[in-house]
Write a protein that holds these residues in place. Structure first.
Motif, short mmCIF file in Angstrom:
data_model
loop_
_atom_site.label_atom_id
_atom_site.label_comp_id
_atom_site.label_asym_id
_atom_site.label_seq_id
_atom_site.Cartn_x
_atom_site.Cartn_y
_atom_site.Cartn_z
N VAL A 82 0.87 -1.17 0.00
CA VAL A 82 0.00 0.00 0.00
C VAL A 82 0.92 1.23 0.00
O VAL A 82 1.84 1.30 0.81
CB VAL A 82 -0.91 0.02 1.24
N PRO A 83 0.71 2.18 -0.91
CA PRO A 83 1.57 3.37 -0.94
C PRO A 83 1.62 4.05 0.43
O PRO A 83 0.62 4.14 1.13
CB PRO A 83 0.91 4.28 -1.98
N GLY A 84 2.82 4.48 0.81
CA GLY A 84 3.02 5.14 2.10
C GLY A 84 3.32 4.18 3.23
O GLY A 84 3.50 4.59 4.37
N MET A 85 3.37 2.90 2.94
CA MET A 85 3.60 1.88 3.95
C MET A 85 5.01 2.01 4.55
O MET A 85 5.97 2.29 3.86
CB MET A 85 3.47 0.51 3.27
N THR A 86 5.10 1.78 5.87
CA THR A 86 6.40 1.75 6.54
C THR A 86 6.72 0.30 6.88
O THR A 86 5.85 -0.59 6.78
CB THR A 86 6.39 2.57 7.84
N ILE A 87 7.93 0.07 7.34
CA ILE A 87 8.33 -1.27 7.76
C ILE A 87 7.43 -1.74 8.90
O ILE A 87 6.97 -2.89 8.90
CB ILE A 87 9.81 -1.28 8.17
N LEU A 88 7.15 -0.87 9.83
CA LEU A 88 6.30 -1.24 10.96
C LEU A 88 4.90 -1.66 10.50
O LEU A 88 4.33 -2.63 11.02
CB LEU A 88 6.21 -0.08 11.97
N ASN A 89 4.35 -0.96 9.49
CA ASN A 89 3.05 -1.35 8.93
C ASN A 89 3.11 -2.77 8.35
O ASN A 89 2.21 -3.58 8.55
CB ASN A 89 2.60 -0.40 7.81
N ALA A 90 4.19 -3.04 7.61
CA ALA A 90 4.35 -4.36 6.98
C ALA A 90 4.47 -5.45 8.03
O ALA A 90 3.91 -6.54 7.88
CB ALA A 90 5.57 -4.36 6.07
N ILE A 91 5.18 -5.17 9.12
CA ILE A 91 5.32 -6.14 10.20
C ILE A 91 3.96 -6.38 10.87
O ILE A 91 3.60 -7.52 11.18
CB ILE A 91 6.39 -5.68 11.21
N ALA A 92 3.19 -5.32 11.05
CA ALA A 92 1.86 -5.45 11.65
C ALA A 92 0.97 -6.34 10.79
O ALA A 92 0.26 -7.22 11.30
CB ALA A 92 1.23 -4.08 11.85
N VAL A 93 1.00 -6.14 9.47
CA VAL A 93 0.19 -6.93 8.54
C VAL A 93 0.60 -8.40 8.59
O VAL A 93 -0.23 -9.29 8.42
CB VAL A 93 0.32 -6.36 7.10
N SER A 94 1.88 -8.65 8.85
CA SER A 94 2.39 -10.03 8.85
C SER A 94 2.33 -10.68 10.24
O SER A 94 3.06 -11.61 10.53
CB SER A 94 3.82 -10.07 8.31
N GLY A 95 1.47 -10.18 11.10
CA GLY A 95 1.25 -10.82 12.40
C GLY A 95 2.06 -10.25 13.55
O GLY A 95 2.05 -10.80 14.64
N GLY A 96 2.81 -9.17 13.30
CA GLY A 96 3.57 -8.54 14.37
C GLY A 96 4.86 -9.27 14.68
O GLY A 96 5.19 -10.29 14.09
N PHE A 97 5.60 -8.71 15.63
CA PHE A 97 6.87 -9.29 16.06
C PHE A 97 6.64 -10.56 16.87
O PHE A 97 5.65 -10.69 17.57
CB PHE A 97 7.63 -8.30 16.96
N THR A 98 7.60 -11.49 16.80
CA THR A 98 7.59 -12.63 17.71
C THR A 98 8.29 -12.18 19.00
O THR A 98 8.87 -11.09 19.04
CB THR A 98 8.36 -13.84 17.12
N GLY A 99 8.29 -13.02 20.00
CA GLY A 99 8.94 -12.70 21.26
C GLY A 99 10.46 -12.59 21.15
O GLY A 99 11.11 -12.04 22.02
N ARG A 100 11.02 -13.11 20.07
CA ARG A 100 12.48 -13.09 19.89
C ARG A 100 12.96 -12.03 18.92
O ARG A 100 14.13 -11.97 18.59
CB ARG A 100 12.95 -14.45 19.38
N SER A 101 12.07 -11.17 18.43
CA SER A 101 12.41 -10.20 17.39
C SER A 101 13.31 -9.07 17.86
O SER A 101 13.15 -8.55 18.95
CB SER A 101 11.14 -9.54 16.84
N ASN A 102 14.21 -8.68 16.99
CA ASN A 102 14.93 -7.42 17.15
C ASN A 102 13.94 -6.36 16.66
O ASN A 102 13.61 -6.33 15.48
CB ASN A 102 16.20 -7.42 16.29
N GLN A 103 13.47 -5.52 17.54
CA GLN A 103 12.42 -4.57 17.18
C GLN A 103 12.95 -3.17 16.90
O GLN A 103 12.19 -2.23 16.76
CB GLN A 103 11.37 -4.51 18.30
N ARG A 104 14.26 -3.04 16.74
CA ARG A 104 14.86 -1.73 16.51
C ARG A 104 15.08 -1.45 15.02
O ARG A 104 14.74 -0.41 14.52
CB ARG A 104 16.18 -1.64 17.28
N ASP A 105 15.69 -2.41 14.32
CA ASP A 105 15.96 -2.23 12.89
C ASP A 105 15.84 -3.57 12.18
O ASP A 105 15.84 -4.62 12.80
CB ASP A 105 17.33 -1.57 12.66
N VAL A 106 15.71 -3.51 10.86
CA VAL A 106 15.53 -4.71 10.05
C VAL A 106 16.41 -4.60 8.80
O VAL A 106 16.90 -3.52 8.47
CB VAL A 106 14.06 -4.89 9.62
#
Length: 191
Positions: free
Chosen positions: A133-157
């Motif tokens: 979707v135009p204007g999408m950020t990395i955080l939006n894409a992660i949210a669409v894909s079910g969010g972070f797991t408990g082991r995720s590096n949530q600072r950068d990708v």
């Protein structure tokens, strides 16, 4: 003899330290062109579906998909290269080809009907292929894909992006914008 032993220990420790740092530095920060791509005009590639309108020519007005080779199959003129072109450039190419014996003064407009997919991999709830979707950020894409797991590096990708025909990977903050066709990899945190 003790001095040689200390030097050997220091050399081994230094080698181990540099090896561990090399593992951490096994990525490249995103180059300047990586960020500039997000503010440039959109460039077409395989998987984009286009809505092409030729004024007063309903038989030519339709949706066309950019194929794996980077072309659209357009009536009357055949295969037209689309990969790497902007919408304005492709409009001009189509109008020029239609002028060559088919239409006197073709008025061609193109808009994106559906962007090519993005891919989210790694430490997310549901890795896979998702709609861009135009204007999408990395955080939006992660949210669409079910969010972070408990082991995720949530600072950068790590994001892999095609720029000027080259595939480039760079590490970016999760607030960065993404482009259609990007692959996002969420790493496991080290602690």
């Amino acid at each position: 003899m003790a001095m040689v032993g200390k030097h050997a220990v220091l050399l081994v420790a230094g080698a181990l330290l540099s090896a561990s740092l090399a593992g951490c530095a096994g990525y490249r920060p995103a180059p300047k062109v990586f960020h500039e791509a997000t503010i440039q005009p959109y460039r077409l590639d395989s998987g984009d579906r286009l809505r092409v309108t030729v004024f007063e020519q309903p038989s030519l007005t339709n949706t066309y998909t950019v194929d794996q080779a980077g072309y659209i199959a357009f009536p009357l003129v055949g295969q037209v290269a689309a990969r790497g072109a902007t919408l304005t450039q492709l409009e001009g190419v189509l109008a020029q080809k239609l002028k060559q014996g088919y239409l006197r003064d073709p008025d061609v407009t193109i808009e994106i009907d559906r962007y090519r997919s993005i891919f989210v991999m790694g430490e997310v709830g549901q890795p896979g292929q998702y709609a861009y979707v135009p204007g999408m950020t990395i955080l939006n894409a992660i949210a669409v894909s079910g969010g972070f797991t408990g082991r995720s590096n949530q600072r950068d990708v790590d994001v892999t992006r095609k720029i000027n025909g080259q595939i480039i990977t760079g590490r970016v903050p999760i607030t960065d914008p993404i482009l259609a066709g990007d692959t996002i990899y969420v790493r496991e945190r080290l602690f």
